[in-house]
Design a protein around this motif. Sequence first.
Motif, PDB file in Angstrom:
ATOM      1  N   LEU A 144      29.896  36.126  48.227  1.00  0.00           N
ATOM      2  CA  LEU A 144      28.913  35.902  47.280  1.00  0.00           C
ATOM      3  C   LEU A 144      29.038  34.910  46.400  1.00  0.00           C
ATOM      4  O   LEU A 144      28.429  33.954  46.096  1.00  0.00           O
ATOM      5  CB  LEU A 144      28.146  36.978  46.880  1.00  0.00           C
ATOM      6  N   ASP A 145      30.242  34.765  45.562  1.00  0.00           N
ATOM      7  CA  ASP A 145      30.766  33.812  44.835  1.00  0.00           C
ATOM      8  C   ASP A 145      31.819  33.700  44.521  1.00  0.00           C
ATOM      9  O   ASP A 145      32.658  34.896  44.710  1.00  0.00           O
ATOM     10  CB  ASP A 145      29.852  34.180  43.460  1.00  0.00           C
ATOM     11  N   VAL A 146      32.558  32.711  44.104  1.00  0.00           N
ATOM     12  CA  VAL A 146      33.906  32.419  44.119  1.00  0.00           C
ATOM     13  C   VAL A 146      34.072  31.728  42.774  1.00  0.00           C
ATOM     14  O   VAL A 146      33.367  30.568  42.515  1.00  0.00           O
ATOM     15  CB  VAL A 146      34.621  31.731  45.089  1.00  0.00           C
ATOM     16  N   CYS A 147      35.264  31.927  42.135  1.00  0.00           N
ATOM     17  CA  CYS A 147      35.656  31.326  40.685  1.00  0.00           C
ATOM     18  C   CYS A 147      37.191  31.130  40.920  1.00  0.00           C
ATOM     19  O   CYS A 147      37.772  31.972  41.002  1.00  0.00           O
ATOM     20  CB  CYS A 147      35.192  31.987  39.698  1.00  0.00           C
ATOM     21  N   LEU A 148      37.528  29.565  40.865  1.00  0.00           N
ATOM     22  CA  LEU A 148      38.990  29.218  40.942  1.00  0.00           C
ATOM     23  C   LEU A 148      39.466  28.636  39.711  1.00  0.00           C
ATOM     24  O   LEU A 148      38.871  27.894  39.131  1.00  0.00           O
ATOM     25  CB  LEU A 148      39.044  28.174  42.228  1.00  0.00           C
ATOM     26  N   GLN A 149      40.650  29.037  39.159  1.00  0.00           N
ATOM     27  CA  GLN A 149      41.229  28.631  38.015  1.00  0.00           C
ATOM     28  C   GLN A 149      42.416  28.003  38.096  1.00  0.00           C
ATOM     29  O   GLN A 149      43.484  28.797  38.945  1.00  0.00           O
ATOM     30  CB  GLN A 149      41.188  29.878  36.831  1.00  0.00           C
ATOM     31  N   ASP A 150      42.976  27.198  37.512  1.00  0.00           N
ATOM     32  CA  ASP A 150      44.304  26.575  37.629  1.00  0.00           C
ATOM     33  C   ASP A 150      44.767  26.558  36.280  1.00  0.00           C
ATOM     34  O   ASP A 150      44.371  25.901  35.264  1.00  0.00           O
ATOM     35  CB  ASP A 150      44.043  24.998  37.980  1.00  0.00           C
ATOM     36  N   LEU A 151      45.748  27.718  36.133  1.00  0.00           N
ATOM     37  CA  LEU A 151      46.352  27.835  34.815  1.00  0.00           C
ATOM     38  C   LEU A 151      47.347  27.231  34.339  1.00  0.00           C
ATOM     39  O   LEU A 151      47.720  26.618  33.353  1.00  0.00           O
ATOM     40  CB  LEU A 151      46.709  29.354  34.603  1.00  0.00           C
ATOM     41  N   SER A 152      48.215  26.603  35.590  1.00  0.00           N
ATOM     42  CA  SER A 152      49.404  25.592  35.098  1.00  0.00           C
ATOM     43  C   SER A 152      49.958  25.378  36.295  1.00  0.00           C
ATOM     44  O   SER A 152      49.425  25.681  37.496  1.00  0.00           O
ATOM     45  CB  SER A 152      50.698  26.818  34.484  1.00  0.00           C
ATOM     46  N   ALA A 153      50.886  24.698  36.625  1.00  0.00           N
ATOM     47  CA  ALA A 153      51.465  24.083  37.736  1.00  0.00           C
ATOM     48  C   ALA A 153      52.150  25.176  38.602  1.00  0.00           C
ATOM     49  O   ALA A 153      52.024  24.865  40.003  1.00  0.00           O
ATOM     50  CB  ALA A 153      52.603  23.038  37.368  1.00  0.00           C
TER      51      ALA A 153
ATOM     52  N   ALA B 233      42.265  33.219  41.611  1.00  0.00           N
ATOM     53  CA  ALA B 233      41.041  33.217  42.325  1.00  0.00           C
ATOM     54  C   ALA B 233      40.226  34.664  42.165  1.00  0.00           C
ATOM     55  O   ALA B 233      40.934  35.422  42.375  1.00  0.00           O
ATOM     56  CB  ALA B 233      41.479  32.935  43.961  1.00  0.00           C
ATOM     57  N   THR B 234      38.955  34.196  41.790  1.00  0.00           N
ATOM     58  CA  THR B 234      38.016  35.531  41.501  1.00  0.00           C
ATOM     59  C   THR B 234      36.959  35.177  42.564  1.00  0.00           C
ATOM     60  O   THR B 234      36.217  34.511  42.754  1.00  0.00           O
ATOM     61  CB  THR B 234      37.698  35.488  40.246  1.00  0.00           C
ATOM     62  N   ALA B 235      36.851  36.501  43.274  1.00  0.00           N
ATOM     63  CA  ALA B 235      35.843  36.461  44.412  1.00  0.00           C
ATOM     64  C   ALA B 235      34.980  37.674  44.370  1.00  0.00           C
ATOM     65  O   ALA B 235      35.252  39.031  44.147  1.00  0.00           O
ATOM     66  CB  ALA B 235      36.316  36.513  45.724  1.00  0.00           C
ATOM     67  N   PHE B 236      33.493  37.508  44.593  1.00  0.00           N
ATOM     68  CA  PHE B 236      32.577  38.698  44.522  1.00  0.00           C
ATOM     69  C   PHE B 236      32.259  38.569  46.212  1.00  0.00           C
ATOM     70  O   PHE B 236      31.723  37.769  46.603  1.00  0.00           O
ATOM     71  CB  PHE B 236      31.490  38.383  43.513  1.00  0.00           C
ATOM     72  N   PHE B 237      32.104  39.978  46.682  1.00  0.00           N
ATOM     73  CA  PHE B 237      31.495  39.963  47.844  1.00  0.00           C
ATOM     74  C   PHE B 237      30.964  41.573  48.371  1.00  0.00           C
ATOM     75  O   PHE B 237      31.264  42.185  47.456  1.00  0.00           O
ATOM     76  CB  PHE B 237      32.702  39.693  48.836  1.00  0.00           C
ATOM     77  N   HIS B 238      30.239  41.547  49.616  1.00  0.00           N
ATOM     78  CA  HIS B 238      29.985  42.533  50.151  1.00  0.00           C
ATOM     79  C   HIS B 238      30.932  43.018  51.177  1.00  0.00           C
ATOM     80  O   HIS B 238      31.558  42.158  51.863  1.00  0.00           O
ATOM     81  CB  HIS B 238      28.550  42.531  50.766  1.00  0.00           C
ATOM     82  N   ILE B 239      31.120  44.469  51.211  1.00  0.00           N
ATOM     83  CA  ILE B 239      32.055  44.915  52.192  1.00  0.00           C
ATOM     84  C   ILE B 239      31.400  45.497  53.401  1.00  0.00           C
ATOM     85  O   ILE B 239      30.570  46.330  53.129  1.00  0.00           O
ATOM     86  CB  ILE B 239      33.141  45.685  51.809  1.00  0.00           C
TER      87      ILE B 239
END
Length: 478
Positions: free
Chosen positions: A72-81, A86-92
Amino acid sequence: MRTDRHSLIQKLLDEYIEMYASRDDHLTTRFSENFSGYAGSSDVLIKDRQAWMAITRQDFAQVTERIGIEMLDVCLQDLSADVVVATAFFHIHLPMPEEVLSREVARLVLIFRLEGEHWKIVHSGISVPYRQANAGEIYPLANLQEHNSALKAQVQERTQQLIESQSLYKLLTEDTADVLWKADAELFITYVSPSDQRLRGFAAEEVVGHHVFEMFTEEGVALVKKLMAQKPAIEPDGTRKGFVTFEVQHRCKDGRLLWAEVLSRPEYDANGKVLGFHGITRETTKSRQMEDQVRQLAFYDPLTKLPNRRLLTDRLNQAMASGKRSGLCGAVLFLDLDNFKTLNDTHGHSAGDLLLIEVAGRLCASVRTMDTVARMGGDEFVVMFREFEGDRTAAQLRASAIAEKIRVCLSEPYSLALTDRNGGCSNIEHHCTASIGVVLYSGETATQEEIFMHADAAMYQAKAAGRNRVRFHAAQDC
């Protein structure tokens, strides 16, 4: 976020989702030894990797067939090298007629950390609303918020640990005398430690982005190209060998050249493709100079800088082996200065040393670069000629002509600049001649010791005949 980093995080998430959906047990190999995670909507933090592997396998055992993941939705974050999230929302969609979970929204948070050459999962937090929510809630938001707060605190803690680790790494790289560096697959420098500026004079911004070959001389570039053309060495267990070590000259900002040993190691992806290189550069100029000094003492006469008997013997062995293959003759000339002791007795050993140096220079100027002029000791010299063209008669004529040329050259007056104990200078003119014995050799005629013995005997024949003469062994006077 840079495009390449976005693609990296997306790839890590996609690989996880595919392995989880296909119930692939290899997913357990992706977990870090320093792992933590929340299973389902549980509020128990799992800190043991083995326990998490057991939970994963229990999940796979309960539902063995492939499950469907409707993203449904994805959030990707680059904290450091070294850390990404990765955060994901989905149906199973489970493989069963009943619509269990398919209408609920599951939330997955994965924290990846680069460990060595591989990205590992250091934290997994999944929230699956499979149990009844609290009063007034549609989904268990209170639990979810609690988990998110714990996760946020853990991310902050891990981020702080990484910052401290990176600070330590920076301190170590800045204090070491060795140069640490990284390059991409095309050999363009992506990182160089500050020690390179102390070593070669170039600041990091003058090096990063430039090609590795700019550091080396032409000979160094040729060596690196040769090493890169070779296939990577393989260990008995099938893995690639680690560092490749080589020594090349490096260019400095002030124009100097210095020797340095380079330890380089390629970085590969999962398919064996080279992603880049990293390594260490260590200066070896002083050790190289010491090796040259040791070699100079071992193989060269310290006064005249000519090869000594040891190096002459080695070169004669090579010449004899070459002559055996070609069938051509070479020649060895033994030279002894006539009445050399008189100069030492009259003007001292410093005058004798000056004469020996001058004789060495005249001998070197009289022969080809492929030939060898050596000092045997005292006032004795040897000139070794490699293969002469033609048969033995032609070789003897050629050797005779050269020996006569040398005899005449050495009989020319010498001007020696002497310095007395008080620092005063004076020039003396000295006349000196040489007696020369000659022997021809090939690969099959005699041993090396016999060649030296015959040439020495011929030289004494020249002495006995009145000095300042050339004599051949077992041949007529020349």
